[in-house]
Enzyme design. Structure first.
Site, PDB file in Angstrom:
ATOM      1  N   TYR A 145      35.650  40.864  47.918  1.00  0.00           N
ATOM      2  CA  TYR A 145      36.961  41.216  47.342  1.00  0.00           C
ATOM      3  C   TYR A 145      36.987  41.030  45.851  1.00  0.00           C
ATOM      4  CZ  TYR A 145      41.707  40.419  45.972  1.00  0.00           C
ATOM      5  OH  TYR A 145      43.089  40.431  45.533  1.00  0.00           O
TER       6      TYR A 145
ATOM      7  N   GLU B 108      43.540  46.228  43.622  1.00  0.00           N
ATOM      8  CA  GLU B 108      42.908  45.532  44.524  1.00  0.00           C
ATOM      9  C   GLU B 108      41.844  46.233  45.094  1.00  0.00           C
ATOM     10  OE1 GLU B 108      44.890  42.050  46.731  1.00  0.00           O
ATOM     11  OE2 GLU B 108      44.914  43.759  48.251  1.00  0.00           O
TER      12      GLU B 108
END
Lengths: 289, 382
Positions: free
Chosen positions: B101, B190
C-alpha cells in the site's frame, strides 16, 4: 479584559476595496474597531470612506500606521499570499475570513506564519469580537454583549445562534472567536482555551466543535489537565453520514474517525459540560457561573 | 471532488508511474470488444465514487470476452452504496506475487501532506493501522522542500527491505506520486495495491485520487474530469446552483445558512424525534434565487413530508430569504407544510413580506424544529 483583541488593536484590512472587504470594513468602523489602514495593491494613496488611508502593501501600512492586526477578505487564489505578506510585515495577529483556500496552500502558510511568530486565525472563519471594544471579521456586533464567558467555535452562524441565545439570557462574553471550518487552520481550540484560562475576566468557556479531525478530543484532554475554569462543549454533525463533507472542508468523518460520538465522549471524560443542543449552553453555563 | 480509478490512472501514467493498460466501457458490447482486443483474461471494475467495490460485487475476473460481457452486464447500472455504476474499466488481469500500500493524505494534526506506506497491501489501511501499526511507515513531507530523495528511498526500502532493485523502483514511484499529487491539487492519492508481478515488475494495480475542491479553479483540466453521471442528480443540481447539499434518508427537508448551523439543525431534528432529509447550506450571502433553487431541489425528494427553514441573518439578509420563499412558491405551491424560522438582519422586513403572502415566521430554533418534526410525522413525535 479579553483575548487576542482589545483597545490596543490597530487593524489593517487587506482587500478593503473589494465587495466583502468594503462592506465589513464599514461595519467594523461603525462598531468602533480602530481601523487604521487598508491595503489594495495599486490603490495606495487613496482613502476609504474619506478617512482610512489605503496602501499598496502591508509593509507600507505597518510603517505608516503601526498596525498590529490584519483581517483578510481577498479571493481564495490570493489568500495564502496575503496571510504570508501580513506575517512577514510584522503583523502579530492575522485573521483570514476567506473561504476556499486550497489545503496544500495552508500546509505552506502555517509554518511560514509560525516562523514569523504571528498568530493566524482562520481561514474560512468569521473572525473574532470583544463586545463593546473591537470586532475583527464579520460576527454581527448587535448579537453580542460584554460579559464573562469566552466563546470559541469552528462555525459561523452556529456561533451566532449560541451567542444570541446567551445574550438574550443575560450571559455576556469576553471574546468570541471563530477558528474556522477548514482542516488546516492557524489557531485551534487549545490555543483559545489557554488564552481564556489566562484571561482574568473570563469565568467560563463555551466551545462549539463539529465532526472531523481530533482537535476537540485534544482540547478535552487540555481541559482535563490544565483548566480551572468550567468549559461547556457542543458538537455539530451527530446526524452526519460518514465520508461526506458537510459544507465545511474540515467537517468530514474519515473512515471511523472524527465522529460526534467520540468527541462527546472525550468531553464527558474530561468533566466538561455537554450541550445536546445549542439552547443547553444557557442552562449549563448558568449552573457553572 | 472524486475522480474515477481510470482517470487517476491516466494522471499517474502521465507522471511515469507504471499502471496496467485499460479501457472504459459503458456497455456490455464495448466490454466484450475491449477484452477481445487484449486477448487475455481481464478484470472488469465498476467505476463509481464509493469504496468497497470488490465486496459489493463490482469487480469481476473474466477469462473470456463473453465472460467480460456478462460481468459488464451485471456491473453497469448496479447500485453501490446508493450510487449507480455508470461505467466499467476493463483491464488485463495481472499475475500478482505480492501486494503493498502507498498513499498520501493531508494530515490535519501535523498540518502536512503525509505518506503512508505498508508492505501489507490490498486491504483497508485503517485496519492495518489499528492492528499492525509497526507495518506502516508514516512520513510527513515538509512543504518547503517537497519529498526529498532520501525520504523516497526510506519509503522504498521500508516496502521492499530484501530487494534493493524493487526498493529503488518504489522510491521512484513515491517521487512520481508526489508530483502527480501536487500538480493535480490532490487531497488524497492512493495506490492500493501496489503489486509486484510474478515477472518481478512493480505495478499500480488500483489508483484513487481525491481532488481538493478549492483547487479546481487552478486546474481546469482536472475539473473537466468530473463525471456527473456518477453523482446523485440532486447533488449535481445543487452544485450548479452553488448550494452545498447532501441527501439523507429522513423526511424533514432542511434549508439553513451556514454549515455548522445546518448540521446543528439536522441534529436538533433528530433530538426531537425526527429524521433530517438532507443537509443544505445556502451560504453566507444568499440571494432570493438560491432559496428558489433550494426549495426546488428539496421538494423533488418524495420522502420529504415537511420543510424547515432555519436562517440566522448575519451577512445573510433574512428579507432576501423571505423574497425567495415567496418567489419559489408563487408558481409552484408547496404540497407539504413548511416551517420558517428566521432571525437577524432585516428580520422585521422579512416577517412583513412573509405575512403579506400568507406565511408565518418563528424566531425560536427549538420551537421551529419541534413544529416541523410534528408536521412530518403527522403528530406522532416531538
Amino acid at each position: 479584559m479579553s483575548i487576542f483583541i482589545d483597545r490596543n488593536t490597530k487593524l489593517v484590512v487587506q482587500g478593503i476595496t473589494g465587495r466583502d472587504g468594503s462592506f465589513h470594513a464599514k461595519q467594523m468602523l461603525e462598531y468602533g474597531t480602530c481601523v487604521v489602514a487598508g491595503v489594495t495593491p495599486g490603490k495606495g494613496g487613496q482613502k476609504f470612506e474619506n478617512k482610512v488611508p489605503i496602501f499598496d502593501t502591508v509593509a507600507d501600512a505597518v510603517a505608516a500606521t503601526g498596525a498590529n492586526t490584519s483581517v483578510i477578505y481577498v479571493p481564495p487564489p490570493f489568500a495564502a499570499d496575503a496571510m504570508m505578506e501580513a506575517a512577514d510585515s510584522g503583523i502579530s495577529l492575522v485573521v483570514c475570513i476567506t473561504e476556499g483556500v486550497p489545503v496544500l496552500d495552508m500546509t505552506r502558510v502555517y509554518p511560514y506564519v509560525q516562523d514569523r511568530k504571528a498568530r493566524l486565525i482562520g481561514p474560512n472563519c468569521p473572525g473574532l469580537i470583544t463586545p463593546g471594544v473591537s470586532k475583527v471579521g464579520i460576527i454581527p456586533g448587535r448579537i453580542c454583549a460584554a460579559g464573562n464567558v469566552g466563546v470559541v467555535s469552528r462555525s459561523g452562524t452556529l456561533t451566532y445562534e449560541v451567542v444570541y441565545q446567551l445574550t438574550r439570557a443575560g450571559i455576556g462574553q469576553t471574546t468570541c472567536v471563530g477558528i474556522g471550518g477548514d482542516p488546516i487552520n492557524g489557531t485551534n481550540f487549545i490555543d483559545c482555551l489557554q488564552a481564556f484560562e489566562a484571561d482574568p475576566d473570563t469565568k467560563a468557556v463555551a466551545m462549539m466543535g463539529e465532526i472531523g479531525g481530533t482537535d476537540e478530543q485534544q482540547a478535552a484532554e487540555f481541559v482535563r489537565a490544565h483548566m480551572t475554569k468550567p468549559v461547556v462543549g457542543f458538537i455539530a454533525g451527530q446526524t452526519a453520514p460518514p465520508g461526506r463533507r458537510m459544507g465545511h472542508a474540515g467537517a468530514i468523518i474519515s473512515g471511523s474517525a472524527g465522529t460526534a460520538a467520540e468527541k462527546l465522549d472525550a468531553f464527558k471524560a474530561a468533566g466538561m459540560g455537554v450541550a445536546q443542543r445549542p439552547a443547553d449552553f444557557v442552562t449549563l453555563l448558568q449552573e457553572r457561573l | 471532488m472524486n475522480i474515477h480509478e481510470y482517470q487517476a490512472k491516466d494522471i499517474f501514467r502521465r507522471f511515469g508511474i507504471p499502471v496496467p493498460p485499460g479501457d472504459v466501457a459503458t456497455s456490455p458490447d464495448e466490454a466484450e470488444r475491449i477484452a477481445r482486443a487484449y486477448g487475455t483474461g481481464v478484470v472488469v471494475k465498476a467505476q463509481v465514487h464509493a469504496g468497497g467495490r470488490g465486496k459489493a460485487g463490482g469487480v469481476k475476473l473474466a477469462r473470456t470476452p463473453a465472460d467480460a460481457r456478462a460481468a459488464a452486464q451485471q456491473i453497469i447500472g448496479m447500485q453501490i452504496k446508493g450510487l449507480t455504476v455508470p461505467k466499467v474499466l476493463v483491464t488485463p488481469a495481472a499475475d500478482i506475487a505480492s501486494e503493498a500500500y502507498a498513499g498520501i493524505i493531508v494530515d490535519r494534526a501535523s498540518k502536512r501532506a503525509v505518506y503512508m506506506v505498508s508492505p501489507a497491501g490490498g486491504i483497508d489501511i485503517e485496519e492495518v493501522a489499528a492492528k499492525m501499526p509497526d507495518r506502516i511507515m508514516r512520513l510527513p513531507v515538509d512543504p518547503r522542500y517537497g519529498l526529498l530523495p532520501f525520504e523516497a528511498s526510506r519509503l522504498g526500502f521500508f516496502l521492499y527491505k530484501e530487494n534493493a532493485k524493487l526498493a529503488r523502483e518504489a522510491a521512484k514511484i513515491m517521487r512520481q506520486l508526489w508530483q502527480a499529487f501536487t500538480a493535480s491539487g490532490g487531497s488524497l492519492a492512493e495506490i492500493n495495491p501496489l503489486v509486484v508481478t510474478t515477472g518481478g515488475d512493480l505495478l499500480a494495480l488500483d489508483a484513487k485520487m481525491v481532488i481538493d475542491d478549492n483547487e479546481l479553479d487552478r486546474h481546469p483540466e482536472i475539473a473537466a474530469l468530473r463525471d456527473e453521471t456518477a453523482e446523485d442528480p440532486s447533488e449535481v443540481a445543487a452544485r450548479r446552483a452553488n448550494l452545498t447539499f447532501i441527501k439523507l434518508d429522513g423526511n424533514v427537508g432542511c434549508v439553513v445558512n451556514g454549515a455548522g448551523l445546518a448540521m446543528a439543525t439536522m441534529d436538533l431534528v433528530k433530538y426531537y424525534g425526527g429524521e433530517p432529509a438532507n443537509f443544505l447550506d445556502i451560504g453566507g450571502s444568499s440571494n432570493p434565487e438560491k432559496v428558489v433553487n433550494a426549495l426546488r431541489i428539496i421538494t423533488r425528494d418524495p420522502n420529504v413530508k415537511a420543510i424547515l427553514f432555519n436562517i440566522f441573518g448575519g451577512i445573510t439578509r433574512t428579507d432576501d430569504v423571505a423574497n425567495g420563499i415567496v418567489a419559489a412558491t408563487r408558481d409552484t405551491p408547496l404540497t407539504v407544510p413548511m416551517v420558517i424560522r428566521l432571525t437577524g438582519t432585516n428580520e422585521e422586513i422579512a416577517v412583513q413580506i412573509l405575512q403579506q403572502h400568507g406565511f408565518s415566521a418563528m424566531t425560536d430554533m427549538d420551537e421551529a424544529v419541534q413544529k416541523a418534526v410534528r408536521l412530518a410525522t403527522g403528530g406522532k413525535a416531538a
